[in-house]
Design an enzyme around this catalytic site. Structure first.
Site, PDB file in Angstrom:
ATOM      1  N   ASP A 261       0.884  -1.174   0.000  1.00  0.00           N
ATOM      2  CA  ASP A 261       0.000   0.000   0.000  1.00  0.00           C
ATOM      3  C   ASP A 261       0.919   1.220   0.000  1.00  0.00           C
ATOM      4  O   ASP A 261       2.064   1.109  -0.433  1.00  0.00           O
ATOM      5  CB  ASP A 261      -0.964  -0.052   1.201  1.00  0.00           C
ATOM      6  CG  ASP A 261      -2.258   0.708   0.900  1.00  0.00           C
ATOM      7  OD1 ASP A 261      -2.169   1.845   0.415  1.00  0.00           O
ATOM      8  OD2 ASP A 261      -3.355   0.168   1.147  1.00  0.00           O
ATOM      9  N   HIS A 284       1.753   1.732  -3.263  1.00  0.00           N
ATOM     10  CA  HIS A 284       0.743   2.556  -3.935  1.00  0.00           C
ATOM     11  C   HIS A 284       1.210   4.002  -4.032  1.00  0.00           C
ATOM     12  O   HIS A 284       0.399   4.904  -4.212  1.00  0.00           O
ATOM     13  CB  HIS A 284      -0.599   2.480  -3.204  1.00  0.00           C
ATOM     14  CG  HIS A 284      -1.267   1.135  -3.302  1.00  0.00           C
ATOM     15  ND1 HIS A 284      -2.459   0.836  -2.702  1.00  0.00           N
ATOM     16  CD2 HIS A 284      -0.879   0.002  -3.955  1.00  0.00           C
ATOM     17  CE1 HIS A 284      -2.798  -0.417  -2.971  1.00  0.00           C
ATOM     18  NE2 HIS A 284      -1.848  -0.951  -3.722  1.00  0.00           N
TER      19      HIS A 284
END
Ligand SMILES: *[C@@H]1O[C@H](CO)[C@@H](O)[C@H](O)[C@H]1NC(C)=O
Ligand SMILES: *[C@@H]1O[C@H](CO)[C@@H](O)[C@H](O)[C@H]1NC(C)=O
Ligand SMILES: *[C@@H]1O[C@H](CO)[C@@H](O)[C@H](O)[C@H]1NC(C)=O
Ligand SMILES: *[C@@H]1O[C@H](CO)[C@@H](O)[C@H](O)[C@H]1NC(C)=O
Ligand SMILES: *[C@@H]1O[C@H](CO)[C@@H](O)[C@H](O)[C@H]1NC(C)=O
Ligand SMILES: *[C@@H]1O[C@H](CO)[C@@H](O)[C@H](O)[C@H]1NC(C)=O
Ligand SMILES: *[C@@H]1O[C@H](CO)[C@@H](O)[C@H](O)[C@H]1NC(C)=O
Ligand SMILES: *[C@@H]1O[C@H](CO)[C@@H](O)[C@H](O)[C@H]1NC(C)=O
Length: 450
Positions: A261, A284
């Site tokens: 993430d 991410h």
């Protein structure tokens, strides 16, 4: 637009190389100085300072420690938590807590309120994977309904030693795949901590975010390693590297992150934060937000500088995510949000190397709202201004080829002074790269908006 002082602020005297054992006499002398215990030796506190850039705000030296509390691991899977809490009490106000053994198992929520304390972790601190126990006993935070195994607060704290904090995440990963309501603890939360230096520590196998910096100021993270993984078919979820919240003057540098993430995420009220020389894989992106989730708060993200960082195998490199103008909740998400207010001001991504990235730049004001028609009817009100993307270069993935970025603002009045300069991203097809740009002043964007 950025005035960075290049002179490092030296926080402590130079570390002395640890003495090797030569004779029993020397060993005895070291024991007398309180440096060895059961044949293991403590080391000097490393020198930690922001480099090459700094935040322009001061970092203070922490006092030398004058006593040491060694904690012997109990072994056999027994809970070392109570002994660590006892050492933290005994060595508070000027001591070092020395965790020199190979493995400490923890089945006690560790609330460490420290004043002028060093923690030297040479071995591994591992949390037992008893999900019902931690659901009941973890520390709970209002923000995004989060929880944590351990919280560290106070003033003048150093944590170092080459050791590992292990979240033992596999059971949570599988439980979360079966039930997304499973309460997964954040590995470490720094809460209400001032003047702290975290260096040479490995964070492993978190079931959730690795590090939450909550209501902290004047902290440096240096030479940290973050990594996890899974042995089942279920992927780790929400494993952000760092999340900063209600925090000011934080440096994150010279670290390696392998996660699933955000590599670093600047949550509401993150100010004066410098991120430099990171190596992020699988993430991410380095992200502002999400913001505007809760209408009862005003969210501020200001004076952020991301410098000299490599992003590999990520969905985005530089990202700003803002919830839409009204509450929305995707079906698979535990929590929804939207309709909140605030501002993003003075944020820079500078000198970022990209390898295999879906989007080099991603700005959205429809976070959490999958119905884009509806999102444009009720746009976000949160303002984004004075943002610079400079010197982003490398390769994109084939996901959106030849599109390599998306800069979409909820309304023309929401985004001002957003610049993109020296952007050079190659999609794998070798076609000319394109960016989606909406409600942006394209005269400031030196990228091919299509
Ligand atoms: C917080 O999360 C836990 C576990 O998923 C859940 O039981 C609880 O209802 C949540 N609380 C709120 C306010 O959403
Ligand atoms: C970084 O930390 C690791 C231990 O986690 C250590 O072995 C290494 O020497 C450190 N690197 C520097 C430059 O201090
Ligand atoms: C950029 O970061 C790399 C490590 O990721 C480091 O080797 C290099 O010295 C850094 N460059 C600058 C200008 O700080
Ligand atoms: C980097 O991330 C990719 C994709 O998530 C993964 O396959 C790879 O093993 C990671 N590399 C390292 C060095 O961790
Ligand atoms: C952020 O700071 C502002 C100004 O101090 C405050 O009004 C707001 O409530 C804070 N937001 C959060 C999420 O704490
Ligand atoms: C913008 O942020 C940088 C730090 O990233 C700071 O040095 C500079 O003074 C800030 N500029 C303004 C106008 O606040
Ligand atoms: C990126 O991912 C690919 C495939 O998933 C992998 O082969 C590569 O090693 C990854 N890059 C890094 C730096 O780990
Ligand atoms: C999306 O929003 C529009 C406009 O409000 C609405 O007409 C449409 O039914 C929505 N679509 C879905 C799938 O909910």
């Amino acid at each position: 637009m950025v005035a960075m002082n290049l002179l490092p602020i030296v926080l402590a005297t130079l570390a002395v190389a640890p003495t090797a054992f030569a004779s029993p006499l020397e060993a005895t002398a070291l024991e007398a100085r309180g440096r060895t215990h059961n044949g293991k030796e403590t080391t000097d506190r490393p020198v930690v300072f922001p480099y090459p850039l700094n935040t322009g705000k001061k970092f203070k030296e922490t006092p030398r420690t004058t006593k040491t509390c060694f904690v012997d691991a109990l072994g056999n899977g027994l809970d070392d938590g109570p002994n660590i809490l006892a050492a933290a009490k005994k060595c508070n106000n000027g001591g070092k807590i020395a965790l020199l053994d190979d493995l400490y198992m923890i089945r006690t929520p560790l609330d460490l309120q420290l004043n002028k304390v060093d923690i030297e972790l040479q071995g591994t601190l591992k949390f037992v994977d008893d999900i019902p126990f931690w659901e009941k006993n973890s520390f709970k935070y209002e923000f995004q309904n989060s929880s944590s195994f351990i919280q560290i607060g106070g003033k003048d704290v150093n944590i170092y030693g080459g050791g590992t904090i292990d979240g033992n995440s596999q059971k949570w990963i599988d439980a979360h795949a079966a039930n997304s309501w499973t309460w997964r603890p954040i590995l470490v939360t720094f809460f209400d901590l001032d003047n702290a230096y975290i260096s040479n520590i490995n964070f492993r196998y978190s079931a959730n975010w690795y590090i939450l910096v909550h209501t902290c100021k004047n902290m440096i993270f240096d030479n940290v390693s973050i990594a996890g993984g899974t042995t089942s078919k279920n992927e780790p979820k929400n494993t952000d590297g760092w999340d900063t919240y209600r925090s000011d003057n934080i440096v994150i540098q010279h670290s390696k992150i392998d996660n699933h993430d955000d590599c670093v995420s600047f949550k509401p009220n993150s100010t004066n934060i410098l991120v430099q020389s990171l190596d992020c894989n699988g993430s991410h992106g380095i992200s502002v937000g999400s913001l505007g989730q809760y209408p009862k708060y005003y969210d501020i993200v200001e004076n952020i500088y991301v410098f000299n960082t490599t992003m590999t195998n990520a969905t985005s490199a530089g990202r700003i995510k803002v919830w839409s103008g009204e509450y929305a909740k995707p079906p698979s998400w535990v929590e929804g949000g939207g309709g909140g207010h605030g501002r993003v001001f003075n944020v820079t991504w500078d000198a970022i190397r990209l390898k295999n990235i879906d989007y080099a730049i991603e700005i959205t004001q429809c976070y959490g709202q999958s119905n884009l028609t509806r999102c444009s009817e009720v746009p976000a009100t949160l303002k984004i201004s004075n943002v610079l993307f400079r010197g982003l270069y490398g390769t994109a993935s084939k996901k959106y080829d030849p599109r390599v970025g998306s800069l979409v603002c909820g309304g023309p009045e929401n985004c001002n002074n957003i610049y993109a300069r020296d952007i050079n991203i190659q999609p794998p097809s070798a076609k000319s790269p394109t960016f989606t740009c909406r409600n942006m002043d394209q005269s400031l964007l030196d990228i091919p908006c299509a």
